[in-house]
Design an enzyme around this catalytic site. Structure first.
Site, PDB file in Angstrom:
ATOM      1  N   HIS A  90      54.516   9.371 111.171  1.00  0.00           N
ATOM      2  CA  HIS A  90      55.656   8.737 111.858  1.00  0.00           C
ATOM      3  C   HIS A  90      55.646   7.212 111.707  1.00  0.00           C
ATOM      4  O   HIS A  90      55.998   6.480 112.631  1.00  0.00           O
ATOM      5  CB  HIS A  90      55.671   9.097 113.350  1.00  0.00           C
ATOM      6  N   ASN A 163      60.265  15.969 118.716  1.00  0.00           N
ATOM      7  CA  ASN A 163      60.812  15.986 117.359  1.00  0.00           C
ATOM      8  C   ASN A 163      62.253  16.485 117.393  1.00  0.00           C
ATOM      9  O   ASN A 163      62.714  16.972 118.426  1.00  0.00           O
ATOM     10  CB  ASN A 163      59.995  16.939 116.476  1.00  0.00           C
ATOM     11  N   TYR A 377      46.528  10.623 120.719  1.00  0.00           N
ATOM     12  CA  TYR A 377      47.409   9.453 120.657  1.00  0.00           C
ATOM     13  C   TYR A 377      46.711   8.184 121.152  1.00  0.00           C
ATOM     14  O   TYR A 377      46.831   7.120 120.565  1.00  0.00           O
ATOM     15  CB  TYR A 377      48.714   9.733 121.431  1.00  0.00           C
TER      16      TYR A 377
HETATM   17 FE1  HDE Z   1      52.152  13.578 116.694  1.00  0.00          FE
HETATM   18  N1  HDE Z   1      50.986  11.952 116.338  1.00  0.00           N
HETATM   19  N2  HDE Z   1      50.523  14.770 116.562  1.00  0.00           N
HETATM   20  N3  HDE Z   1      53.313  15.252 116.937  1.00  0.00           N
HETATM   21  N4  HDE Z   1      53.776  12.440 116.835  1.00  0.00           N
HETATM   22  C1  HDE Z   1      51.420  10.690 116.275  1.00  0.00           C
HETATM   23  O1  HDE Z   1      50.370   8.852 117.288  1.00  0.00           O
HETATM   24  C2  HDE Z   1      49.245  14.359 116.551  1.00  0.00           C
HETATM   25  C3  HDE Z   1      52.877  16.535 116.999  1.00  0.00           C
HETATM   26  C4  HDE Z   1      55.039  12.839 117.166  1.00  0.00           C
HETATM   27  O2  HDE Z   1      57.284   6.909 117.607  1.00  0.00           O
HETATM   28  C5  HDE Z   1      50.289   9.704 116.163  1.00  0.00           C
HETATM   29  O3  HDE Z   1      50.912   6.723 117.803  1.00  0.00           O
HETATM   30  C6  HDE Z   1      48.341  15.476 116.601  1.00  0.00           C
HETATM   31  C7  HDE Z   1      53.907  17.403 117.512  1.00  0.00           C
HETATM   32  C8  HDE Z   1      55.927  11.702 117.175  1.00  0.00           C
HETATM   33  O4  HDE Z   1      55.274   6.124 117.946  1.00  0.00           O
HETATM   34  C9  HDE Z   1      49.037  10.593 116.243  1.00  0.00           C
HETATM   35  C10 HDE Z   1      49.136  16.593 116.617  1.00  0.00           C
HETATM   36  C11 HDE Z   1      54.981  16.597 117.726  1.00  0.00           C
HETATM   37  C12 HDE Z   1      55.128  10.604 116.846  1.00  0.00           C
HETATM   38  C13 HDE Z   1      49.642  11.952 116.351  1.00  0.00           C
HETATM   39  C14 HDE Z   1      50.506  16.145 116.598  1.00  0.00           C
HETATM   40  C15 HDE Z   1      54.599  15.250 117.361  1.00  0.00           C
HETATM   41  C16 HDE Z   1      53.794  11.099 116.650  1.00  0.00           C
HETATM   42  C17 HDE Z   1      50.380   8.766 114.999  1.00  0.00           C
HETATM   43  C18 HDE Z   1      48.722  18.042 116.638  1.00  0.00           C
HETATM   44  C19 HDE Z   1      56.379  16.990 118.236  1.00  0.00           C
HETATM   45  C20 HDE Z   1      55.578   9.174 116.702  1.00  0.00           C
HETATM   46  C21 HDE Z   1      50.653   7.405 115.567  1.00  0.00           C
HETATM   47  C22 HDE Z   1      47.793  18.371 117.648  1.00  0.00           C
HETATM   48  C23 HDE Z   1      56.393  17.601 119.516  1.00  0.00           C
HETATM   49  C24 HDE Z   1      55.541   8.438 118.007  1.00  0.00           C
HETATM   50  C25 HDE Z   1      50.683   7.587 116.988  1.00  0.00           C
HETATM   51  C26 HDE Z   1      56.073   7.045 117.836  1.00  0.00           C
HETATM   52  C27 HDE Z   1      52.704  10.289 116.330  1.00  0.00           C
HETATM   53  C28 HDE Z   1      48.865  13.043 116.477  1.00  0.00           C
HETATM   54  C29 HDE Z   1      51.606  17.042 116.566  1.00  0.00           C
HETATM   55  C30 HDE Z   1      55.518  14.158 117.452  1.00  0.00           C
HETATM   56  C31 HDE Z   1      48.040  10.438 115.107  1.00  0.00           C
HETATM   57  C32 HDE Z   1      46.826  15.392 116.599  1.00  0.00           C
HETATM   58  C33 HDE Z   1      53.784  18.904 117.774  1.00  0.00           C
HETATM   59  C34 HDE Z   1      57.416  11.714 117.478  1.00  0.00           C
HETATM   60  O5  HDE Z   1      48.296  10.315 117.390  1.00  0.00           O
END
Ligand code: HDE
Length: 712
Positions: A90, A163, A377
């Site tokens: 993202h 999402n 996060y």
């Molecule tokens: Fe994320 N995800 N994610 N994700 N995600 C990040 O956090 C992660 C998941 C989503 O505009 C990271 O600050 C893991 C689902 C958005 O700043 C990180 C898992 C959904 C954004 C991270 C998921 C998301 C992130 C990268 C599985 C939808 C952007 C930078 C367990 C419901 C937020 C950050 C923004 C960002 C980890 C799965 C949505 C690495 C470990 C499911 C919208 O922490």
């Protein structure tokens, strides 16, 4: 050398630009400069006024620079460290401020204060993103869009990090690094940027059938949105809402745009990625600037604890939707975006979301994907934002007062007073102290859930059906949407070099979703059509969920659409005036384009400034194109390749096209056919009603089968 000699031409131009910029600043912004003793003095970070910011200190005008030049060193050192690590996923994003307004007192459902009163407004900050590409990648690539909400409630920050599709690619957090490694650019050559059309992605998802559902959504039109204003948002996981009596209900969060759920067509998306890589961020910023504030209705699907096991699937499984036909959405309020950030880095780049940021009245479910996210996060912010004090960055700071005994660490800005940084204490009056939980305004209390189990590394058997829901999704779509899905799989798999991966997707994934889909894709790829499914897919109680189709999610008005008027010298004054007035009345942005950027003259000789040229502002930037009456000039129009391309391309992309007066003679020379979107009439006002309808419908889907011969 006199002072005058040192000031070059470019610096004078720079001063002009600064003056212009200052003219745009609000009075209160300017005050900050005026309060400086010297007006607007340029100073070092230590506050020293700078006499010369154009020349470094050197030994002689042509000699070596001196190490003692602290002004040069400070400026360059700061510059050297301007970048912070981009988000691992993202990375490419854009954001806006706004507010949430509760429709009612929802305290029967939750004790969360921001939902406790009709009309109560809570400030929000929303960041949209693509998942795969780096910070500088294009906006319109095929990808899931992140839709992260931060509610600055009176009881602390609530982050809903969602999402634009309702399901995810994996069921357990432990697979996330694998998934991301597979989808990100390949490690040997860092290709592709911003897309999933490559071997490693398809290798992984074809070996993991739990991905099948999210992948089919990613291959649908949802993954090429027209605008960030036209995407739905989903919390994906099941959460809990808890009321003042401690009663918990499971919920899924869903927010739906008033602007309709609309998409690009694939050719348009690809062209936009080159011609305007910032298409989505520009669109969002412009709409807000014009006062066309995008709005979403925010709601929840509510499931009683007692119904937890009454579905064909497990509500803890993030690869499943709960069809709205089974559990309708209860609207809770509206989200409105009404202010652009002032500074991209300080706000959009530094905002730190975390699904673990919740407030009393909200709690987690045991979804194993959500559980992993709760940790991830904050961990990522430590390296991205350089330490544990990222909550002090203004965009991340709660608006309610907060005190605790956490101290120091990198980038600490709070100056804590008092001596006691521990609890309990009897020195600082015992503060800060805990607040016991209560029905209202109490401290946070986790839901009193009974857990009685063995420690296991085991996926629940209820998570094992991976195909019923992608099938449900596919079956619920219109023929057009289904066709786009087949085309998307064919395009992506066409880029996959290894044949065995292509075959595996067709035979082991698609054939289990829908045999016709699998056969269509097989045909495009030159593979033998699969004869049967390879697994037996359980039968669902229901087979269609119309709410999943974008065709059921139309816009409520034309507000915020963008139309191009193609003008030539001699354009009818009346037609132009009518079109302008109509667009204004419907809050549609009309851009006037001409053969070049020079003004155009109307039939009555009036000079009209244009917003750009046919070539500079291609049809892909607009929702519709109109060519107004230019008496006697059809031959001139036909000789202009740029305008012909504009019209053909808009037509090919299934957009409304209007030809008025003599312009409609073009129909006999160009491969355009009249339909409910290609409108011709004596004047703009004679087709105004049909145009309004076509613009609202967004595309003329019936045209799709007949435009492959158009060269645009
Ligand atoms: Fe994320 N995800 N994610 N994700 N995600 C990040 O956090 C992660 C998941 C989503 O505009 C990271 O600050 C893991 C689902 C958005 O700043 C990180 C898992 C959904 C954004 C991270 C998921 C998301 C992130 C990268 C599985 C939808 C952007 C930078 C367990 C419901 C937020 C950050 C923004 C960002 C980890 C799965 C949505 C690495 C470990 C499911 C919208 O922490």
């Amino acid at each position: 050398m006199g002072h005058q000699d040192k000031v070059g031409k470019s610096q004078v131009a720079g001063a002009d630009a600064a003056d212009k910029q200052n003219a745009n600043l609000k009075t209160e912004d300017l005050e900050q400069f005026k309060s400086d003793a010297s007006g607007q003095a340029l100073r070092t970070n230590q506050g020293v006024k700078i006499a010369d910011d154009k020349n470094s200190l050197r030994a002689g005008a042509r000699g070596p620079s001196l190490l003692e030049d602290f002004i040069l060193r400070e400026k360059i050192t700061h510059f050297d460290h301007e970048r912070i690590p981009e988000r691992i996923v993202h990375a490419r994003g854009v954001a806006a401020h706004g507010y949430f307004e509760s429709y009612a007192d929802h305290s029967a459902l939750t004790k969360a204060g921001f939902l406790s009163e009709k009309g109560k407004q809570t400030p929000i900050f929303v960041r949209f993103s693509t998942v795969q590409g780096p910070r500088g990648s294009a906006d319109t690539v095929r990808d899931v869009r992140g839709f992260a909400l931060k509610f600055y409630t009176d009881e602390g920050n609530f982050d809903l990090v969602g999402n634009n599709i309702p399901v995810f690619f994996i069921q357990d957090a432990i697979k996330f690094p694998d998934f991301v490694h597979a989808v990100k650019p390949e490690p040997h050559n860092e290709i592709p940027t911003g897309g999933s059309a490559h071997d490693t992605f398809w290798d992984f998802v074809s070996l993991q059938s739990e991905s099948a559902h999210a992948v089919i959504w990613a291959m649908s039109d949802r993954a090429i949105p027209k605008s960030l204003r036209t995407i739905q948002g989903f919390g994906v996981h099941t959460f809990r809402l808890i009321n003042g009596e401690g009663v918990s209900k499971f919920v899924k969060f869903i927010w739906t745009p008033k602007q309709g759920v609309l998409s690009l067509v694939w050719d348009e998306a690809q062209k936009l990625a080159g011609k305007d890589a910032d298409f989505h961020r520009r669109d969002l910023g412009e709409a807000i600037e014009l006062g066309n504030y995008p709005e979403w209705e925010f709601g929840v699907q509510v499931i009683d604890e007692s119904d937890e096991h009454n579905f064909d699937f497990d509500i803890l499984d993030p690869t499943k939707v709960i069809p709205e036909e089974l559990v309708p959405i209860t609207p809770l309020g509206k989200l409105v975006l009404n202010r652009n950030p002032d500074n991209y880095f300080a706000e959009t780049e530094q905002v730190a979301f975390c699904p673990g940021h919740i407030v009393p009245g909200i709690d987690f479910s045991n979804d194993p994907l959500l559980q992993g996210r709760l940790f991830s996060y904050t961990d990522t912010q430590l390296s991205r934002l350089g330490g544990p004090n990222f909550h002090e960055i203004p965009i991340n700071k709660p608006v309610c007062p907060f005190h605790n005994n956490q101290r120091d660490a990198l980038h600490r800005t709070t100056i804590n007073k008092g001596q006691a940084s521990y609890e309990p204490n009897s020195i600082d009056g015992g503060w800060p102290q805990e607040t016991p939980p209560a029905a209202k305004d109490g401290g946070f209390e986790s839901y009193y859930e009974r857990i009685d189990a063995h420690k296991v590394r085991e996926r629940s058997a209820s998570f094992q059906d991976h195909f019923s829901q992608p099938r449900l999704f596919y079956k619920s779509l219109s023929t057009t949407e289904q066709h786009h899905i087949a085309e998307a799989y064919s395009f992506e798999l066409g880029k996959v070099k290894r044949k065995f991966i292509r075959e595996r997707v067709v035979n082991e994934i698609l054939a289990n979703i829908d045999l016709n889909l699998a056969r269509e894709v097989a045909q495009h790829l030159g593979l033998p059509p699969p004869e049967k499914s390879s697994v037996s897919v359980p039968k669902y109680k229901f087979t269609e969920s119309p709410a999943l189709s974008q065709t059921t999610l139309a816009a409520d008005s034309l507000r915020g659409k963008k139309v191009a008027a193609l003008l030539f010298d001699g354009v009818s004054d009346q037609d132009l005036q009518d079109a302008q007035a109509w667009m204004e009345q419907h809050k549609v942005k009309l851009m006037l384009l001409g053969p070049s950027s020079a003004p155009v003259h109307t039939g009555k000789g009036k000079e009209i400034e244009v917003d750009g040229s046919f070539k500079g502002e291609p049809s892909i930037l607009f929702d519709a194109v109109i060519l107004l009456n230019v008496p006697g000039e059809v031959p001139t129009i036909l000789k202009n390749g740029d305008v012909v391309y504009h019209l053909l391309e808009a037509y090919k992309h299934l957009k409304p096209v209007v030809l008025t007066g003599e312009s409609s003679q073009l129909l006999s020379s160009l491969p355009l056919k009249e339909d409910e979107g290609l409108l011709q009439g004596a004047s703009f006002m004679s087709v105004e009603k049909a145009f309004s309808q076509a613009l609202l419908t967004h595309r003329v889907w019936g045209r799709e089968g007949h435009v492959s011969h158009i060269p645009a």
